[in-house]
Every structure is written in C-alpha cells, then in structure tokens.
Design a protein around this motif. Structure first.
Motif, PDB file in Angstrom:
ATOM      1  N   TYR A  18      48.222  35.859  37.270  1.00 30.51           N
ATOM      2  CA  TYR A  18      47.164  36.787  37.705  1.00 30.51           C
ATOM      3  C   TYR A  18      47.000  37.987  36.772  1.00 30.51           C
ATOM      4  CZ  TYR A  18      47.728  34.626  42.402  1.00 30.51           C
ATOM      5  OH  TYR A  18      47.805  33.772  43.458  1.00 30.51           O
ATOM      6  N   LYS A  19      47.924  38.144  35.869  1.00 28.86           N
ATOM      7  CA  LYS A  19      48.056  39.382  35.114  1.00 28.86           C
ATOM      8  C   LYS A  19      46.755  39.955  34.537  1.00 28.86           C
ATOM      9  CE  LYS A  19      51.646  41.809  33.077  1.00 28.86           C
ATOM     10  NZ  LYS A  19      53.036  41.900  32.829  1.00 28.86           N
ATOM     11  N   GLU A  20      45.949  39.107  33.905  1.00 29.20           N
ATOM     12  CA  GLU A  20      44.733  39.588  33.228  1.00 29.20           C
ATOM     13  C   GLU A  20      43.498  39.492  34.120  1.00 29.20           C
ATOM     14  OE1 GLU A  20      44.501  40.058  29.410  1.00 29.20           O
ATOM     15  OE2 GLU A  20      46.528  40.631  30.026  1.00 29.20           O
ATOM     16  N   ALA A  21      43.667  39.017  35.349  1.00 27.41           N
ATOM     17  CA  ALA A  21      42.499  38.663  36.171  1.00 27.41           C
ATOM     18  C   ALA A  21      41.695  39.888  36.596  1.00 27.41           C
ATOM     19  CB  ALA A  21      42.952  37.888  37.398  1.00 27.41           C
ATOM     20  N   LEU A  22      40.377  39.769  36.447  1.00 23.48           N
ATOM     21  CA  LEU A  22      39.466  40.806  36.930  1.00 23.48           C
ATOM     22  C   LEU A  22      38.710  40.326  38.162  1.00 23.48           C
ATOM     23  CD1 LEU A  22      38.017  42.005  33.518  1.00 23.48           C
ATOM     24  CD2 LEU A  22      39.765  43.134  34.923  1.00 23.48           C
TER      25      LEU A  22
ATOM     26  N   GLU B 168      43.636  27.282  56.127  1.00 23.98           N
ATOM     27  CA  GLU B 168      44.793  28.133  56.433  1.00 23.98           C
ATOM     28  C   GLU B 168      45.424  28.679  55.155  1.00 23.98           C
ATOM     29  OE1 GLU B 168      47.279  25.862  59.158  1.00 23.98           O
ATOM     30  OE2 GLU B 168      45.406  25.462  60.265  1.00 23.98           O
ATOM     31  N   GLY B 169      45.314  27.899  54.084  1.00 23.13           N
ATOM     32  CA  GLY B 169      45.828  28.368  52.796  1.00 23.13           C
ATOM     33  C   GLY B 169      45.040  29.555  52.245  1.00 23.13           C
ATOM     34  N   VAL B 170      43.798  29.693  52.681  1.00 23.48           N
ATOM     35  CA  VAL B 170      42.915  30.723  52.122  1.00 23.48           C
ATOM     36  C   VAL B 170      43.492  32.136  52.269  1.00 23.48           C
ATOM     37  CG1 VAL B 170      40.676  31.880  52.432  1.00 23.48           C
ATOM     38  CG2 VAL B 170      40.779  29.387  52.300  1.00 23.48           C
ATOM     39  N   THR B 171      43.930  32.491  53.484  1.00 20.03           N
ATOM     40  CA  THR B 171      44.459  33.850  53.688  1.00 20.03           C
ATOM     41  C   THR B 171      45.791  34.033  52.948  1.00 20.03           C
ATOM     42  OG1 THR B 171      45.208  33.023  55.825  1.00 20.03           O
ATOM     43  CG2 THR B 171      43.336  34.514  55.841  1.00 20.03           C
ATOM     44  N   LYS B 172      46.533  32.935  52.841  1.00 20.06           N
ATOM     45  CA  LYS B 172      47.809  33.030  52.112  1.00 20.06           C
ATOM     46  C   LYS B 172      47.557  33.305  50.638  1.00 20.06           C
ATOM     47  CE  LYS B 172      50.108  30.284  55.547  1.00 20.06           C
ATOM     48  NZ  LYS B 172      50.077  28.927  56.096  1.00 20.06           N
ATOM     49  N   TRP B 173      46.596  32.611  50.058  1.00 18.06           N
ATOM     50  CA  TRP B 173      46.251  32.859  48.651  1.00 18.06           C
ATOM     51  C   TRP B 173      45.686  34.263  48.475  1.00 18.06           C
ATOM     52  CZ3 TRP B 173      47.971  30.455  44.614  1.00 18.06           C
ATOM     53  CH2 TRP B 173      48.345  29.109  44.704  1.00 18.06           C
ATOM     54  N   LYS B 174      44.847  34.691  49.416  1.00 12.38           N
ATOM     55  CA  LYS B 174      44.254  36.036  49.309  1.00 12.38           C
ATOM     56  C   LYS B 174      45.349  37.099  49.343  1.00 12.38           C
ATOM     57  CE  LYS B 174      40.692  38.958  49.349  1.00 12.38           C
ATOM     58  NZ  LYS B 174      41.316  40.243  49.590  1.00 12.38           N
ATOM     59  N   ASN B 175      46.312  36.938  50.244  1.00 16.61           N
ATOM     60  CA  ASN B 175      47.440  37.881  50.299  1.00 16.61           C
ATOM     61  C   ASN B 175      48.237  37.878  49.012  1.00 16.61           C
ATOM     62  OD1 ASN B 175      46.930  38.820  52.861  1.00 16.61           O
ATOM     63  ND2 ASN B 175      48.210  37.266  53.860  1.00 16.61           N
ATOM     64  N   ASP B 176      48.436  36.691  48.466  1.00 20.12           N
ATOM     65  CA  ASP B 176      49.189  36.566  47.214  1.00 20.12           C
ATOM     66  C   ASP B 176      48.488  37.363  46.112  1.00 20.12           C
ATOM     67  OD1 ASP B 176      51.547  35.263  46.051  1.00 20.12           O
ATOM     68  OD2 ASP B 176      50.117  34.245  44.746  1.00 20.12           O
ATOM     69  N   ILE B 177      47.149  37.223  46.048  1.00 15.59           N
ATOM     70  CA  ILE B 177      46.372  37.963  45.045  1.00 15.59           C
ATOM     71  C   ILE B 177      46.483  39.473  45.298  1.00 15.59           C
ATOM     72  CG2 ILE B 177      44.014  38.456  44.243  1.00 15.59           C
ATOM     73  CD1 ILE B 177      43.426  35.434  44.966  1.00 15.59           C
ATOM     74  N   ASP B 178      46.246  39.865  46.557  1.00 13.65           N
ATOM     75  CA  ASP B 178      46.209  41.301  46.874  1.00 13.65           C
ATOM     76  C   ASP B 178      47.542  41.997  46.622  1.00 13.65           C
ATOM     77  OD1 ASP B 178      43.576  41.059  47.557  1.00 13.65           O
ATOM     78  OD2 ASP B 178      43.925  41.012  49.722  1.00 13.65           O
ATOM     79  N   THR B 179      48.630  41.265  46.770  1.00 14.67           N
ATOM     80  CA  THR B 179      49.933  41.900  46.571  1.00 14.67           C
ATOM     81  C   THR B 179      50.385  41.867  45.111  1.00 14.67           C
ATOM     82  OG1 THR B 179      51.044  39.840  47.169  1.00 14.67           O
ATOM     83  CG2 THR B 179      50.771  41.473  48.925  1.00 14.67           C
ATOM     84  N   LYS B 180      49.736  41.056  44.281  1.00 12.40           N
ATOM     85  CA  LYS B 180      50.260  40.882  42.919  1.00 12.40           C
ATOM     86  C   LYS B 180      49.339  41.313  41.797  1.00 12.40           C
ATOM     87  CE  LYS B 180      53.364  37.184  44.276  1.00 12.40           C
ATOM     88  NZ  LYS B 180      53.513  35.723  44.355  1.00 12.40           N
TER      89      LYS B 180
ATOM     90  N   ALA C 267      45.922  44.033  40.568  1.00 15.48           N
ATOM     91  CA  ALA C 267      44.970  45.110  40.858  1.00 15.48           C
ATOM     92  C   ALA C 267      44.093  45.318  39.629  1.00 15.48           C
ATOM     93  CB  ALA C 267      45.714  46.396  41.196  1.00 15.48           C
ATOM     94  N   LEU C 268      42.972  45.977  39.844  1.00 18.65           N
ATOM     95  CA  LEU C 268      42.078  46.309  38.728  1.00 18.65           C
ATOM     96  C   LEU C 268      42.781  47.276  37.777  1.00 18.65           C
ATOM     97  CD1 LEU C 268      38.783  46.817  40.746  1.00 18.65           C
ATOM     98  CD2 LEU C 268      39.228  45.005  39.060  1.00 18.65           C
ATOM     99  N   PRO C 269      42.338  47.322  36.517  1.00 18.07           N
ATOM    100  CA  PRO C 269      42.912  48.292  35.585  1.00 18.07           C
ATOM    101  C   PRO C 269      42.772  49.715  36.133  1.00 18.07           C
ATOM    102  CG  PRO C 269      41.413  46.777  34.456  1.00 18.07           C
ATOM    103  CD  PRO C 269      41.287  46.498  35.911  1.00 18.07           C
ATOM    104  N   ASP C 270      43.703  50.601  35.748  1.00 17.02           N
ATOM    105  CA  ASP C 270      43.677  51.997  36.212  1.00 17.02           C
ATOM    106  C   ASP C 270      42.346  52.671  35.880  1.00 17.02           C
ATOM    107  OD1 ASP C 270      46.180  51.761  37.219  1.00 17.02           O
ATOM    108  OD2 ASP C 270      47.175  52.575  35.433  1.00 17.02           O
ATOM    109  N   ALA C 271      41.816  52.343  34.703  1.00 11.72           N
ATOM    110  CA  ALA C 271      40.548  52.938  34.260  1.00 11.72           C
ATOM    111  C   ALA C 271      39.400  52.593  35.211  1.00 11.72           C
ATOM    112  CB  ALA C 271      40.227  52.476  32.847  1.00 11.72           C
ATOM    113  N   TRP C 272      39.553  51.529  35.972  1.00  6.14           N
ATOM    114  CA  TRP C 272      38.522  51.103  36.925  1.00  6.14           C
ATOM    115  C   TRP C 272      38.897  51.505  38.344  1.00  6.14           C
ATOM    116  CZ3 TRP C 272      36.656  45.442  35.629  1.00  6.14           C
ATOM    117  CH2 TRP C 272      36.268  45.400  34.273  1.00  6.14           C
ATOM    118  N   GLY C 273      39.911  52.309  38.501  1.00  9.20           N
ATOM    119  CA  GLY C 273      40.284  52.784  39.828  1.00  9.20           C
ATOM    120  C   GLY C 273      41.459  52.057  40.460  1.00  9.20           C
ATOM    121  N   GLY C 274      41.887  50.964  39.859  1.00 13.49           N
ATOM    122  CA  GLY C 274      43.093  50.280  40.316  1.00 13.49           C
ATOM    123  C   GLY C 274      43.013  49.574  41.662  1.00 13.49           C
TER     124      GLY C 274
END
Ligand code: GTP
Ligand code: MG
Length: 189
Positions: free
Chosen positions: A83-87, A102-114, A116-123
């Motif tokens: 996920y590192k470079e993902a925008l 059911e996997g959808v919310t699990k994947w969404k949580n995985d993304i949200d916890t791992k 974030a947007l670059p700091d310059a974009w508000g993070g």
C-alpha cells in the motif's frame, strides 16, 4: 511544428486493487489495460503490476501504476508494503458470492489502518471505491442486483467514495470507475 507536446505534463499515480480470492481484480486490470478477458482462473501470487498511460484533459498524461494484490494476502503481513505508494484504492467483491462482501469491510479496515495520504495533502484517508463485480452473471440468473439505496448507505457508513456494478467480462463500468477514482485523487492535490 516540432514543439507539439511541449506543454504536456506527466503525473504518476499509484492505485491498489484488493478484495477476496477470485473476485476479479486481475480480470478488471486486464480489461482496463489490455482490453482482454479470459474465463481461466489463475490466482495471483503476492502482487502483480500493470501500467496504464492515459490522456487526462488536453494538458496531462497520467501514468497509472496498478498494484494487483492477491486475495490470499489478506491473511499475510505484506499489505502494508504493497500500500505504501497508494493514492487510491479499489475494493472488489463478487456479486455471486455474498461471503466476498464480508471481505469488503476487512479490506477497507486494512487500508485505513496501513496507508494515508501524503502529509502535503493533509494525511487523511486515501479515496477508496467499491466494485460489485461480475454483473454479467446477474443477467444470467446468478446472484442478484445490488440494492442501490443499501449500497449507498454502506459506502457512506464505511468511507467509500462511490460504488459501481462492474463486469470485466462485458467491460461494464470499469473505465467509469477508474476515472471517478482518479479525479477524486486529483481534487486532493
Ligand atoms: P486472486 O488473484 O486469487 O485474488 O483473484 P482475482 O480477484 O484476481 O480474480 P481473477 O481476476 O483471477 O478472476 C477469478 C475468476 O473470475 C476467473 O475465472 C475470471 O475469469 C472470473 N471473472 C472475473 N471477472 C469476471 C466478470 O466480470 N464476469 C465473469 N463472468 N467472470 C469474471
Ligand atoms: Mg488475481
């Protein structure tokens, strides 16, 4: 004259595709990038990459890097790296297999916890869209159409910017979904 293209800018953007096994991530990317579809299933191992170069308005070229993450990876510990470079992210489920929803919310949580947007974009959280894939099979009597009101509410409750019913087989809504996600990313800059 020879100066054609001199004012074209190039932007590089990275998107990740996630979702449970066999929901159609690789097929969606193949349709989007190469305009092909195969009904053979070869599960992705780890992660695959694809690049699509698109014209964005008169002045821009977007080099879209697509990270096709294996469904199997939800049970691994590599997603943070992927996920590192993902925008932006695309979460896919299969309308004929409710358990993949059911996997959808699990994947969404995985993304949200791992990621974030670059700091310059508000993070804040990266924009994420939801794809209800294999809609062609609904026409054939498998699975059922999504309830738009329910799915709108689901997206609102779970922080998805929008959902689309897609088919990699019939090439339905894939281009539209990608454009929506890209324009959401560009609005953040
Ligand atoms: P993993 O790599 O294992 O996580 O799976 P994936 O999400 O990449 O799924 P993949 O694209 O490999 O597709 C799985 C199976 O579903 C394949 O047999 C595809 O042909 C089929 N498939 C994918 N998209 C569609 C679609 O829109 N309609 C139909 N009918 N079949 C699809
Ligand atoms: Mg795959």
């Amino acid at each position: 004259g020879l100066s054609i293209g001199a004012h074209i800018g190039v932007m590089k953007k990275t998107l990740v595709l996630v979702g449970d096994l066999g929901t159609g991530k690789t097929s969606i990317i193949r349709r989007y990038v190469h305009n092909i579809f195969s009904s053979n299933y070869k599960s992705t191992i780890g992660v695959d990459f694809a690049l699509k170069v698109i014209q964005w308005g008169p002045d821009w070229i977007v080099r879209l890097q697509l990270w096709d993450i294996a469904g199997q990876e939800r049970f691994g510990n590599m997603t943070r790296v992927y996920y590192k470079e993902a925008l932006g992210a695309i979460v896919v489920y299969d309308v004929t297999r409710p358990q993949t929803f059911e996997g959808v919310t699990k994947w969404k949580n995985d993304i949200d916890t791992k990621v974030a947007l670059p700091d310059a974009w508000g993070g804040g959280q990266i924009p994420v869209i939801l794809l209800a894939n294999k809609s062609d099979l609904i026409q054939e009597g498998h699975g059922q159409h999504v309830n738009p009101t329910e799915l709108d509410q689901f997206c609102q409750d779970n922080g998805f910017i929008k959902w689309f019913e897609t088919s990699a087989k019939d090439n339905t809504n894939i281009e539209e979904a990608a454009r929506h996600l890209i324009s959401s990313i560009l609005k953040l800059e």
